[in-house]
Scaffold this motif. Sequence first.
Motif, PDB file in Angstrom:
ATOM      1  N   ASP A 192      39.852  38.995  37.268  1.00 34.18           N
ATOM      2  CA  ASP A 192      40.620  40.223  37.075  1.00 34.18           C
ATOM      3  C   ASP A 192      41.978  40.148  37.777  1.00 34.18           C
ATOM      4  OD1 ASP A 192      38.616  41.322  35.555  1.00 34.18           O
ATOM      5  OD2 ASP A 192      37.762  42.529  37.179  1.00 34.18           O
ATOM      6  N   LYS A 193      42.007  39.571  38.965  1.00 32.27           N
ATOM      7  CA  LYS A 193      43.268  39.429  39.692  1.00 32.27           C
ATOM      8  C   LYS A 193      44.226  38.493  38.965  1.00 32.27           C
ATOM      9  CE  LYS A 193      41.186  40.308  44.219  1.00 32.27           C
ATOM     10  NZ  LYS A 193      40.789  39.716  45.531  1.00 32.27           N
ATOM     11  N   LEU A 194      43.693  37.414  38.410  1.00 34.15           N
ATOM     12  CA  LEU A 194      44.536  36.478  37.661  1.00 34.15           C
ATOM     13  C   LEU A 194      45.095  37.139  36.412  1.00 34.15           C
ATOM     14  CD1 LEU A 194      42.284  33.307  37.993  1.00 34.15           C
ATOM     15  CD2 LEU A 194      44.576  33.555  38.966  1.00 34.15           C
TER      16      LEU A 194
ATOM     17  N   LYS B  27      37.998  32.180  50.767  1.00 34.72           N
ATOM     18  CA  LYS B  27      38.953  31.350  51.495  1.00 34.72           C
ATOM     19  C   LYS B  27      39.458  30.157  50.683  1.00 34.72           C
ATOM     20  CE  LYS B  27      36.988  32.464  56.041  1.00 34.72           C
ATOM     21  NZ  LYS B  27      36.381  31.901  57.282  1.00 34.72           N
ATOM     22  N   ALA B  28      39.010  30.027  49.442  1.00 34.64           N
ATOM     23  CA  ALA B  28      39.353  28.851  48.651  1.00 34.64           C
ATOM     24  C   ALA B  28      40.759  28.965  48.059  1.00 34.64           C
ATOM     25  CB  ALA B  28      38.321  28.657  47.545  1.00 34.64           C
ATOM     26  N   ALA B  29      41.251  27.822  47.574  1.00 31.63           N
ATOM     27  CA  ALA B  29      42.632  27.741  47.087  1.00 31.63           C
ATOM     28  C   ALA B  29      42.879  28.660  45.903  1.00 31.63           C
ATOM     29  CB  ALA B  29      42.955  26.297  46.716  1.00 31.63           C
ATOM     30  N   LEU B  30      41.958  28.748  44.964  1.00 31.86           N
ATOM     31  CA  LEU B  30      42.198  29.561  43.777  1.00 31.86           C
ATOM     32  C   LEU B  30      42.296  31.041  44.126  1.00 31.86           C
ATOM     33  CD1 LEU B  30      42.640  29.604  40.757  1.00 31.86           C
ATOM     34  CD2 LEU B  30      40.160  29.803  40.444  1.00 31.86           C
ATOM     35  N   THR B  31      41.489  31.503  45.061  1.00 32.14           N
ATOM     36  CA  THR B  31      41.586  32.895  45.498  1.00 32.14           C
ATOM     37  C   THR B  31      42.959  33.171  46.095  1.00 32.14           C
ATOM     38  OG1 THR B  31      39.202  33.011  45.899  1.00 32.14           O
ATOM     39  CG2 THR B  31      40.573  34.657  46.983  1.00 32.14           C
ATOM     40  N   LYS B  32      43.466  32.233  46.879  1.00 30.24           N
ATOM     41  CA  LYS B  32      44.811  32.405  47.447  1.00 30.24           C
ATOM     42  C   LYS B  32      45.868  32.446  46.345  1.00 30.24           C
ATOM     43  CE  LYS B  32      43.608  30.131  51.799  1.00 30.24           C
ATOM     44  NZ  LYS B  32      43.824  28.945  52.685  1.00 30.24           N
ATOM     45  N   LEU B  33      45.705  31.614  45.325  1.00 30.01           N
ATOM     46  CA  LEU B  33      46.642  31.651  44.198  1.00 30.01           C
ATOM     47  C   LEU B  33      46.554  32.985  43.463  1.00 30.01           C
ATOM     48  CD1 LEU B  33      46.111  28.048  42.789  1.00 30.01           C
ATOM     49  CD2 LEU B  33      48.238  28.931  43.757  1.00 30.01           C
ATOM     50  N   ALA B  34      45.346  33.491  43.273  1.00 27.21           N
ATOM     51  CA  ALA B  34      45.165  34.758  42.559  1.00 27.21           C
ATOM     52  C   ALA B  34      45.757  35.927  43.332  1.00 27.21           C
ATOM     53  CB  ALA B  34      43.681  34.994  42.297  1.00 27.21           C
ATOM     54  N   GLU B  35      45.825  35.798  44.647  1.00 22.77           N
ATOM     55  CA  GLU B  35      46.322  36.885  45.508  1.00 22.77           C
ATOM     56  C   GLU B  35      47.727  36.617  46.034  1.00 22.77           C
ATOM     57  OE1 GLU B  35      43.296  37.191  48.472  1.00 22.77           O
ATOM     58  OE2 GLU B  35      41.823  38.091  47.089  1.00 22.77           O
ATOM     59  N   ASP B  36      48.415  35.615  45.466  1.00 23.42           N
ATOM     60  CA  ASP B  36      49.789  35.258  45.888  1.00 23.42           C
ATOM     61  C   ASP B  36      49.857  34.931  47.381  1.00 23.42           C
ATOM     62  OD1 ASP B  36      50.794  35.519  43.350  1.00 23.42           O
ATOM     63  OD2 ASP B  36      51.513  37.570  43.631  1.00 23.42           O
ATOM     64  N   ARG B  37      48.805  34.289  47.885  1.00 18.92           N
ATOM     65  CA  ARG B  37      48.778  33.923  49.301  1.00 18.92           C
ATOM     66  C   ARG B  37      48.875  32.422  49.529  1.00 18.92           C
ATOM     67  NH1 ARG B  37      44.377  34.356  51.784  1.00 18.92           N
ATOM     68  NH2 ARG B  37      42.907  34.862  50.107  1.00 18.92           N
TER      69      ARG B  37
ATOM     70  N   ALA C  70      45.567  40.261  35.903  1.00 15.76           N
ATOM     71  CA  ALA C  70      46.542  41.293  36.289  1.00 15.76           C
ATOM     72  C   ALA C  70      47.921  40.697  36.494  1.00 15.76           C
ATOM     73  CB  ALA C  70      46.070  42.012  37.542  1.00 15.76           C
ATOM     74  N   LYS C  71      47.979  39.411  36.817  1.00 15.31           N
ATOM     75  CA  LYS C  71      49.250  38.700  36.959  1.00 15.31           C
ATOM     76  C   LYS C  71      49.733  38.134  35.625  1.00 15.31           C
ATOM     77  CE  LYS C  71      49.386  35.705  40.266  1.00 15.31           C
ATOM     78  NZ  LYS C  71      50.715  36.113  40.787  1.00 15.31           N
ATOM     79  N   LYS C  72      48.981  38.450  34.548  1.00 22.49           N
ATOM     80  CA  LYS C  72      49.267  37.938  33.202  1.00 22.49           C
ATOM     81  C   LYS C  72      49.125  36.416  33.118  1.00 22.49           C
ATOM     82  CE  LYS C  72      52.144  41.759  31.556  1.00 22.49           C
ATOM     83  NZ  LYS C  72      51.633  42.709  32.561  1.00 22.49           N
ATOM     84  N   VAL C  73      48.272  35.880  33.969  1.00 18.29           N
ATOM     85  CA  VAL C  73      47.897  34.469  33.904  1.00 18.29           C
ATOM     86  C   VAL C  73      46.773  34.330  32.888  1.00 18.29           C
ATOM     87  CG1 VAL C  73      46.840  32.567  35.193  1.00 18.29           C
ATOM     88  CG2 VAL C  73      48.618  33.963  36.265  1.00 18.29           C
ATOM     89  N   GLN C  74      46.878  33.328  32.018  1.00 20.31           N
ATOM     90  CA  GLN C  74      45.816  33.073  31.051  1.00 20.31           C
ATOM     91  C   GLN C  74      44.616  32.436  31.759  1.00 20.31           C
ATOM     92  OE1 GLN C  74      47.004  31.265  27.259  1.00 20.31           O
ATOM     93  NE2 GLN C  74      49.145  31.446  27.909  1.00 20.31           N
ATOM     94  N   VAL C  75      43.422  32.851  31.395  1.00 19.43           N
ATOM     95  CA  VAL C  75      42.184  32.341  32.002  1.00 19.43           C
ATOM     96  C   VAL C  75      41.283  31.820  30.890  1.00 19.43           C
ATOM     97  CG1 VAL C  75      40.129  32.892  33.347  1.00 19.43           C
ATOM     98  CG2 VAL C  75      42.338  33.927  33.952  1.00 19.43           C
ATOM     99  N   LEU C  76      40.783  30.605  31.061  1.00 20.37           N
ATOM    100  CA  LEU C  76      39.864  30.004  30.094  1.00 20.37           C
ATOM    101  C   LEU C  76      38.564  29.642  30.797  1.00 20.37           C
ATOM    102  CD1 LEU C  76      39.560  29.050  27.124  1.00 20.37           C
ATOM    103  CD2 LEU C  76      40.289  26.776  27.915  1.00 20.37           C
ATOM    104  N   GLN C  77      37.498  30.337  30.419  1.00 18.49           N
ATOM    105  CA  GLN C  77      36.161  30.030  30.911  1.00 18.49           C
ATOM    106  C   GLN C  77      35.322  29.467  29.771  1.00 18.49           C
ATOM    107  OE1 GLN C  77      35.931  34.218  32.626  1.00 18.49           O
ATOM    108  NE2 GLN C  77      34.818  33.088  34.212  1.00 18.49           N
TER     109      GLN C  77
END
Length: 456
Positions: free
Chosen positions: A358-360, A317-327, A362-369
């Motif tokens: 993986d969802k991010l 339910k967090a904000a980043l999950t909504k961003l990753a799912e275009d919600r 798939a949107k071709k968003v760069q991820v830095l961990q």
Amino acid sequence: MTHAAVAERLPSAKELWFLPLGGCGEIGMNLNLYGHDGQWLMVDCGVTFYNPLQPTTQTLTAEVQAADPAFISQQRERLCAIIITHAHEDHIGALPYLWPRLQAPVYCTPFAAEILRRKIARSGLSADMPIIEIPPGGTCHCGPFVINWLNITHSIPEPQALLITTAAGKVFHTADWKMDAAPILGRAFKPQVFKRLAKQGITAMVCDSTNALKSGFSLSETACYQALLTVIQPFKRRVVVTGFSSNIGRLISLGRIAKQSGRYLALFGRAMENMVGAARQCGFWPEDIPLIANEHVGFLPPEEVLVVATGSQGEPKAALTKLAEDRHRQLLLEPDDLVIFSAMLIPGNEMLISRMVDKLKAKKVQVLQQADTLLPIHVSGHPNQGELDLLYRYVQPEIAVPVHGEAAHMQANAQVAKLAGVRQQLLGQNGDLFILAPQRRCVAGFAHAGRVAINN
């Protein structure tokens, strides 16, 4: 004395007991009891989050869970006080929901009190809870216990360790801590405060084990600020940073980075907004760090956007999950935007985080961990082995009681204590009784140590 004989009585005036109902054998859900002279003192009352992807023997599937308080609620007339060491959810989050079963006065610092009042207002529960504010570094008397609050460094305003004094002995309860010589918020760690404890004859040190498997020393919050600045300042697209909402020092760092890189700072997530509101109310948020209204973010050029979002652990339910799912209602991430994970991976959340990453991607968003870079884009608020060793040598307790960790963390903590010269180490888990004085032993399975659901 047999287990049954111990279970049928209360601690005497000559005894000092420690009984964790949560947070011993796991990271999170802290609920600790100290017993002396027929009375109990509770330290912290936190939550944990249920992960449906993590194998567990628990049958409870509520999203938010707390330690079952049945043992102490059945004798709440003997509970003289509840102490909250700091305002992290795993130390304070369950209190508004469990307090009606406990009915004891609550002692905490002003920032934790502000967070607690906001929780009560939002939940509608425990409106008559007596909250007694103790200044950082203060002292209070609760039944047969004298509690000295000790300033320590951690990733939230006003973290406190506790010196708990009774006629039978003294306990140094570290709560969450690290040694930070250059924190963004609050004062630097002061060794002399803890070196003085050695002169008082500390019976037991009940100690945070979160990073006990890591060698060396944790890095300063200032090092994290410099690393994030290095990554964000030259970047030419939107940047979203996800982290823990309670790390006000990290949020202040990101506010300064936004100003230095010509960006506007926005907060996505109710918990994030609430924490910053509390920080403003208590005077911790700098007036020269502005925030932009969330509804304006989507209209800004990408290179002018810096969003800090909840959801670093993959919470559905967090904000980043909504961003990753275009919600998310106020922003759509686009290819080549950057998401930075500036938070530790809590054990058990690996699959949730992996799915979100993986969802991010798939949107071709760069991820830095953190695993992707040598720069310290996250630093922990907990001590590594080097810090544990130093604190044991400063305090010189007779007994080490590792808590706040899984079994491997606590075993590693005990080994550090042994090498630092602590003569006895007691290991156990939730529900075990640690008899600290006059005997020194652990009675396994003394109390029920289950979980209850929290309707958060």
